[in-house]
Design a protein around this motif. Structure first.
Motif, mmCIF file in Angstrom:
data_model
loop_
_atom_site.group_PDB
_atom_site.id
_atom_site.type_symbol
_atom_site.label_atom_id
_atom_site.label_comp_id
_atom_site.label_asym_id
_atom_site.label_seq_id
_atom_site.Cartn_x
_atom_site.Cartn_y
_atom_site.Cartn_z
ATOM 1 N N GLU B 223 0.957 -0.988 -0.103
ATOM 2 C CA GLU B 223 0.024 0.158 0.065
ATOM 3 C C GLU B 223 0.910 1.211 -0.018
ATOM 4 O O GLU B 223 1.414 1.543 1.115
ATOM 5 C CB GLU B 223 -0.624 0.114 1.375
ATOM 6 C CG GLU B 223 -1.958 0.978 1.462
ATOM 7 C CD GLU B 223 -2.689 0.623 2.864
ATOM 8 O OE1 GLU B 223 -2.680 -0.607 3.463
ATOM 9 O OE2 GLU B 223 -2.590 1.746 3.591
ATOM 10 N N GLY B 230 8.519 3.268 5.122
ATOM 11 C CA GLY B 230 7.661 1.971 4.754
ATOM 12 C C GLY B 230 7.668 1.061 5.962
ATOM 13 O O GLY B 230 8.843 1.125 6.520
ATOM 14 N N VAL B 231 6.629 0.581 6.285
ATOM 15 C CA VAL B 231 6.607 -0.486 7.349
ATOM 16 C C VAL B 231 6.295 -1.937 6.734
ATOM 17 O O VAL B 231 5.449 -2.055 5.858
ATOM 18 C CB VAL B 231 5.447 -0.066 8.274
ATOM 19 C CG1 VAL B 231 5.125 -1.231 9.285
ATOM 20 C CG2 VAL B 231 5.654 1.335 8.834
ATOM 21 N N SER B 233 5.219 -5.571 7.949
ATOM 22 C CA SER B 233 4.650 -6.081 9.344
ATOM 23 C C SER B 233 3.677 -7.188 9.056
ATOM 24 O O SER B 233 3.433 -7.400 7.636
ATOM 25 C CB SER B 233 3.991 -5.182 10.189
ATOM 26 O OG SER B 233 3.577 -5.475 11.078
ATOM 27 N N MET B 238 0.635 -5.448 12.656
ATOM 28 C CA MET B 238 0.445 -4.483 11.706
ATOM 29 C C MET B 238 -0.535 -3.675 12.040
ATOM 30 O O MET B 238 -0.773 -2.415 12.103
ATOM 31 C CB MET B 238 -0.049 -5.145 10.311
ATOM 32 C CG MET B 238 -0.264 -4.357 9.346
ATOM 33 S SD MET B 238 0.937 -3.284 8.793
ATOM 34 C CE MET B 238 1.436 -3.991 7.060
ATOM 35 N N ALA B 241 1.193 -1.026 14.155
ATOM 36 C CA ALA B 241 1.854 -0.119 13.390
ATOM 37 C C ALA B 241 1.002 0.984 12.658
ATOM 38 O O ALA B 241 1.475 2.132 12.670
ATOM 39 C CB ALA B 241 2.524 -1.073 12.313
ATOM 40 N N ARG B 242 -0.133 0.550 12.257
ATOM 41 C CA ARG B 242 -1.109 1.519 11.532
ATOM 42 C C ARG B 242 -1.549 2.436 12.616
ATOM 43 O O ARG B 242 -2.022 3.657 12.172
ATOM 44 C CB ARG B 242 -2.406 0.723 11.131
ATOM 45 C CG ARG B 242 -1.912 0.075 9.692
ATOM 46 C CD ARG B 242 -3.118 -0.422 9.333
ATOM 47 N NE ARG B 242 -3.045 -1.438 8.157
ATOM 48 C CZ ARG B 242 -2.461 -1.193 6.781
ATOM 49 N NH1 ARG B 242 -2.682 0.239 6.418
ATOM 50 N NH2 ARG B 242 -2.285 -2.017 5.914
ATOM 51 N N THR B 249 2.428 7.022 5.729
ATOM 52 C CA THR B 249 3.353 5.804 5.844
ATOM 53 C C THR B 249 2.923 4.641 4.634
ATOM 54 O O THR B 249 1.703 4.493 4.415
ATOM 55 C CB THR B 249 3.324 5.059 7.172
ATOM 56 O OG1 THR B 249 3.618 6.160 8.041
ATOM 57 C CG2 THR B 249 4.143 3.843 7.362
ATOM 58 N N SER B 250 3.797 4.074 4.117
ATOM 59 C CA SER B 250 3.491 3.014 3.215
ATOM 60 C C SER B 250 3.629 1.962 3.678
ATOM 61 O O SER B 250 4.473 1.789 4.724
ATOM 62 C CB SER B 250 4.552 3.192 1.761
ATOM 63 O OG SER B 250 4.329 4.319 1.160
ATOM 64 N N TYR B 251 2.750 0.630 3.421
ATOM 65 C CA TYR B 251 2.806 -0.239 4.027
ATOM 66 C C TYR B 251 3.191 -1.664 3.267
ATOM 67 O O TYR B 251 2.499 -1.590 1.941
ATOM 68 C CB TYR B 251 1.549 -0.851 4.972
ATOM 69 C CG TYR B 251 1.418 0.407 6.129
ATOM 70 C CD1 TYR B 251 2.014 0.016 7.201
ATOM 71 C CD2 TYR B 251 0.814 1.662 5.914
ATOM 72 C CE1 TYR B 251 1.976 1.000 8.250
ATOM 73 C CE2 TYR B 251 0.510 2.449 7.058
ATOM 74 C CZ TYR B 251 0.939 2.086 8.121
ATOM 75 O OH TYR B 251 0.866 2.979 9.231
ATOM 76 N N GLN B 253 2.098 -5.344 3.931
ATOM 77 C CA GLN B 253 1.244 -6.155 4.802
ATOM 78 C C GLN B 253 1.559 -7.657 4.400
ATOM 79 O O GLN B 253 0.959 -8.171 3.267
ATOM 80 C CB GLN B 253 -0.177 -5.847 4.835
ATOM 81 C CG GLN B 253 -0.964 -6.725 5.813
ATOM 82 C CD GLN B 253 -2.154 -6.337 6.281
ATOM 83 O OE1 GLN B 253 -2.367 -5.147 6.268
ATOM 84 N NE2 GLN B 253 -2.662 -7.111 7.285
#
Ligand SMILES: Cc1ncc(C[n+]2csc(CCOP(=O)(O)OP(=O)(O)O)c2C)c(N)n1
Lengths: 208, 589
Positions: B223, B230-231, B233, B238, B241-242, B249-251, B253
């Motif tokens: 995402e 960037g995360v 997780s 997760m 983190a959100r 932030t980019s994720y 998942q």
């Protein structure tokens, strides 16, 4: 960036329930969440009940709003705490944000180390809570006995929560009907009303 | 309408929707409610297995024979089941086979905090990790497709927070899954060295194909927002983190976490400036991603032990310059005292441990169950507890050590409950006889699996669906093993307990003790409607009754009281009162 984040999270409401195994916190959390789901809220609920049956403390957390991520509430995040037992209010108070609201049942269940005199059960709990939080203290145990069944203490506290946290927009009648066996429904409806009344009286008193 | 479901309810729902026909489990927090829920669905055979190894083998057998199957256990249960699980990875399946492992970060109800994601890697099995209840349903159905397409068991790893948190789900319809005909195929299902060696390369091929799947799986998704942070997780981490990372932030998942989607990870890494890996417990993702030569922030900041939560994450990242300020709490002047779990009022374990706590020179190797609570104040009647089934065998080792060291005055007991005896205690009883140990095995048979919430077991006479089952006799098993004397006193009668303990200690032949007395929480049992009460005139406030550690007894201003709402009239306290100041009365309604 940050302010957007804060806006998003302030739209989430955080409720913590704490009590002792056997006090019926789980039923109350079920009633609350069913009212929230009916109203179309996103809801997450988390329970830690590993040792509940052995007289340990039971913690339930409910979060609701438009879009809830974490199922758990960290320390300092809860808007309201409902404590089914007085000392558990102290234990749970760390979850409350400063100036948050506590609905506390003025009711004592001795933990074993206190019953045996190895440690002492703290005194002046409610006063100590009042110093830091908006505290609504009611005697739900006594109210339940007057209604004829001490086990509805939990639903008295639910009523107090609804009044104390102003959650009156939800359909509580339906939530009670959906979660309580028909033969106990009337008793619980009375308990709920009693809890609302007691909380309302306490709030008015505090205002005067 | 969407429904609020716990992860455990949703896992059961997913198993049902996937048309699983054989489900075998052994109870253990936080996994227990999965099978309990599943047993209410039609068309799935559900059973409590005696232990997790049995559950895994039963499920493997069912999958080979052509129906979808599942085995369910808590994280430490996978240790018990590891042998068949590792080799089933070589043999593969016919119909789909899923292994559910419910881990317990933070050790809310467990003896350790092991991170079972390592099992997927070690056994070379694909792994799913749900992040909420909807994932539990959707991933479970996908897991069966993967198991069948890639011919291997699938590891489904969840955690306490997923199991015991409720979130909204949409239910799906039950799928139509045809029976997969079985025919003998020894070249696939008989794990002799030649077969295993022939299948060994197939595992590597499979894992490569699964990595391709991982790159395209709908459960692994990027995402992109702005690309400064960037995360990466998975699981409940997760969700935390959100809550904590800033908007924008980019994720990445990850829901399918083994084998990792390396291509997807590289793509993510090539586009974002700084990568954070947010994972609970070990650096499972992190070590693999670092090995890809990607720079990340991970366990150098975020704790590798205990459960995470948004607050811990916020603290850990507080000097990274983006997380919200650490949230304040207002501390009350006075603090709560602990409320430790205790043996329930009327618990039959109390009598034995009270009597044993009065014996001199005893060593009590304990085990895992409600009775482990006897290790704490005021009973203080246990020396060790390591794992289920360890009671008799640890006692054996201690007895052999005392023998070797020339210590002759120790009285060694090995203690376990009925469910634990069936789980893995029987081999310990055999060990005592076969190798001649100076140990008295004690089975605390409360006719249920108490600690995890009163599940039936092979000794109770009932199945998970509450249907009558064969009731297997513990004394008969002990007798068959070679215990010539088996004492069965009432554990709530203190003089009978003392007599039995002394008889066992003096016995010339191998002797075992089995206490048969039901747990007070078993719904189908009936108990005498009596209670105890203090006679004010006779009570001297000597406090001896407190030594039994019953939560119904308490003192206020030096006066003893027994709480009517708690006492169930087991009379153990009464038997300790030399002033006869505790009386029996009819139970208040
Ligand atoms: C390998 C493993 N599986 C499951 C568990 C979870 N567990 C802890 S205690 C217990 C039940 C013990 O039952 P029993 O021996 O009958 O004793 P009781 O609690 O009834 O006294 C279980 C299943 C565990 N700790 N380890």
């Amino acid at each position: 960036m940050l302010s957007e984040k804060i806006k998003e999270s302030s739209l989430i409401k955080n409720i913590v329930l704490i009590g002792v195994g056997g006090q019926g916190t789980i039923l109350v959390s079920k009633i609350i969440s069913s009212a929230l789901v009916t109203a179309g809220k996103d809801v997450k609920m988390s329970e830690i009940h590993g040792m509940a049956q052995r007289g340990g403390s039971v913690l339930t957390q409910i979060r609701y709003g438009e879009n809830v991520h974490s199922p758990i509430i960290s320390e300092g995040e809860a808007d309201i705490l409902v404590a089914f037992e007085k000392m558990e209010a102290l234990r749970g108070s760390k979850y409350l944000r400063p100036q948050g609201t506590i609905v506390v049942n003025d009711y004592t269940i001795m933990p074993l180390p206190a019953a045996t005199g190895r440690v002492s059960y703290p005194s002046s709990i409610v006063d100590s809570l009042r110093e830091k939080y908006n505290t609504i203290s009611i005697d739900a145990g006594e109210a339940a006995i007057q209604l004829g069944a001490s086990r509805v203490m939990n639903v008295v506290l639910l009523g107090a929560l609804v009044e104390g946290y102003n959650m009156t927009e939800f359909d509580w009648d339906r939530a009670l009907v959906d979660n309580i066996k028909p033969q106990f429904l009337n008793l619980n409806i009375s308990a709920f009303a009693k809890g609302r009344q007691l909380a309302a009286e306490t709030i008015i008193q505090a205002a005067i | 309408m969407k429904k609020l479901m716990s992860g455990n309810e949703a896992i059961a729902r997913g198993i049902y929707e996937a048309s699983v026909q054989v489900a075998s489990a052994y109870p253990g927090t936080p996994s227990t409610e999965i099978l309990e829920n599943l047993s209410h669905y039609p068309d799935t055979y559900s059973e409590w297995a005696p232990n997790e190894k049995v559950a895994a083998e039963v499920a493997f057998g069912a999958a080979v024979a052509g129906v979808r199957s599942v085995c369910i256990m808590k994280h430490v249960g996978v240790n018990v089941a590891a042998d068949p699980i590792f080799t089933s990875s070589y043999l593969g399946v016919n119909a789909g086979f899923v292994i559910v492992s419910a881990d317990d970060p933070g050790m809310h109800s467990s003896q350790n905090e092991q991170d079972n994601r390592h099992y997927a890697r070690a056994a070379k099995l694909p792994m799913f990790e749900p992040a909420d209840s909807q994932d539990c349903i959707d991933m479970m159905k996908e897991a069966y497709l993967i198991s069948e397409e890639y011919d291997c068991p699938v590891f489904f790893r969840t955690t306490t927070r997923i199991c015991h948190s409720k979130s909204l789900v949409s239910e799906g319809a039950k799928q139509e899954v045809p029976y997969k005909p079985y025919s003998r195929n020894a070249g696939k299902y008989v794990a002799v060295p030649a077969v295993a060696a022939a299948r060994r390369p197939l595992i590597e091929e499979r894992m490569q194909k699964l990595e391709e799947y991982s790159n395209h799986s709908t459960f692994n998704k990027i995402e992109f927002n702005d690309k400064k942070i960037g995360v990466i997780s998975s699981g409940v981490a997760m969700q935390y983190a959100r809550e904590v990372f800033p908007a924008g932030t980019s994720y990445l998942q990850l829901g399918f976490t083994y084998p990792l989607p390396k291509k997807l990870i590289r793509q993510f890494a090539s586009e974002v400036e700084t990568i954070y890996i947010v994972e609970e417990l070990d650096p499972f993702l992190e070590e693999q991603i670092r090995a890809m030569d990607i720079k990340v922030v991970g366990k150098d900041k975020i704790p590798a032990m205990f459960e995470l939560n948004p607050s811990i994450l916020r603290h850990a990242l507080s000097d990274e310059g983006f997380a919200d300020a650490v949230i304040e709490t207002a501390e009350t002047k006075i603090q709560a005292v602990p409320r430790p779990p205790v043996l329930c009022p009327g618990c039959p374990h109390r009598g034995f441990f009270y009597a044993a706590s009065k014996l001199e020179n005893t060593v009590i190797a304990g085990d895992i169950g409600c009775y482990t609570l006897a290790a704490s104040d005021p009973l203080l009647a246990m020396d060790t507890c390591i794992c289920m089934g360890g009671g008799f065998t640890v006692a054996m080792g201690m007895a052999k050590a005392f023998e070797a060291a020339g210590i002759t005055d120790k009285k060694v007991f090995g203690v376990m409950g009925d469910s634990t005896f069936f789980h893995s205690g029987i081999t310990g009883a055999i060990e005592i006889i076969y190798n001649g140990g100076n140990v008295i095995p004690v089975v605390l048979d409360n006719r249920t699996t108490g600690m995890t919430g009163q599940q039936d077991n092979p000794g109770t006479g009932y199945s998970v669906t509450n249907d009558p089952a064969e009731k297997i006799s513990i004394p008969a098993i002990l007798q068959a093993i070679g215990f010539q004397e088996i004492l069965k006193p009432n554990p709530l009668n203190l003089s009978a307990v003392e007599k039995a303990l002394n008889l066992a200690l003096e016995s010339e032949v191998p002797t075992a003790i089995v206490w048969e007395s039901p747990c007070r929480l078993i719904k189908r049992e009936e108990f005498a409607p009596i209670q105890c009460a203090v006679d004010r005139d006779l009570c001297t406030s000597c406090r001896v009754c407190l030594d039994v550690g019953c939560p119904s007894i308490y003192f206020v201003e030096d006066q003893a009281y027994i709480d009517d709402t708690l006492c169930v009239g087991c009379t153990v306290c009464k038997q300790t009162c030399v002033f006869d100041a505790i009386k029996i009365k009819k139970m208040e309604e």
